[in-house]
Design an enzyme around this catalytic site. Structure first.
Site, short mmCIF file in Angstrom:
data_model
loop_
_atom_site.label_atom_id
_atom_site.label_comp_id
_atom_site.label_asym_id
_atom_site.label_seq_id
_atom_site.Cartn_x
_atom_site.Cartn_y
_atom_site.Cartn_z
CD GLU A 64 -28.37 -83.44 12.31
OE1 GLU A 64 -28.06 -84.23 13.22
OE2 GLU A 64 -28.09 -82.22 12.35
CD GLU A 75 -28.45 -96.61 10.53
OE1 GLU A 75 -28.02 -96.92 11.65
OE2 GLU A 75 -28.86 -95.46 10.27
CB CYS A 112 -33.05 -94.98 15.28
SG CYS A 112 -33.74 -94.79 13.62
CB CYS A 115 -32.68 -97.49 10.97
SG CYS A 115 -32.49 -95.84 10.26
#
Length: 162
Positions: A64, A75, A112, A115
């Site tokens: 992050e 990923e 997500c 990804c």
């Protein structure tokens, strides 16, 4: 007008103990690597571990940033590492797990959208599907035969005229 349907099948296991030993080991490593994630803002640590066609393991974690869009998913970091260290080498399987600091981590977590696109393109680039093993720290596990199945009508280089 023509109507098409999109369907795919996947396996659901009640827990990691039902997986074969190779898949179970890969998922356990993904669970362990979660602790290496840098997630001070969301407390949502994700770990991904890939088994490459040559038997090597590659790991990735989410990273992050205070400027949220600048972060990187597990990923995506794994794919960048695999593509850099082992260019052109297929990924046979990838296990993804997570640890949420805000609740139980007892259900599978799916990649997500960004990804999913990156996984889809990686499959196209190396010419082989990536089996996904999706699980939390406990609970059910989902196995998907091809990562690209999670992204119907994915964007490809063909659309760019390449």
């Amino acid at each position: 007008m023509k109507k098409n349907d999109y369907h795919f099948s996947y396996e659901i296991y009640t827990g990691a103990e039902e997986l074969n030993s190779a898949d179970s080991s890969l998922l356990e490593e993904a669970r362990r690597i979660c602790e290496k994630a840098y997630a001070p803002y969301s407390q949502f640590k994700v770990g991904a571990v890939a088994l490459l066609a040559n038997g090597q393991l590659v790991r990735g974690t989410n990273q992050e940033n205070a400027s949220y869009p600048a972060g990187t998913c597990a990923e995506h970091s794994l794919l960048a590492t695999a593509g850099t260290l082992f260019p052109g080498l297929p990924i046979d399987a990838m296990a993804i797990s997570y640890h949420s600091g805000h609740g139980e981590s007892n259900q599978p977590c799916s990649p997500c959208g960004i990804c999913r696109q990156a996984l889809h393109e990686f499959e196209l680039r190396v010419g082989r599907p990536i089996r996904l093993i999706l699980g939390g720290l406990t609970g059910p596990v989902i196995v998907v035969d091809k990562a690209s199945q999670l992204l119907p009508l994915g964007f490809t280089a063909d659309m760019l005229g390449k």
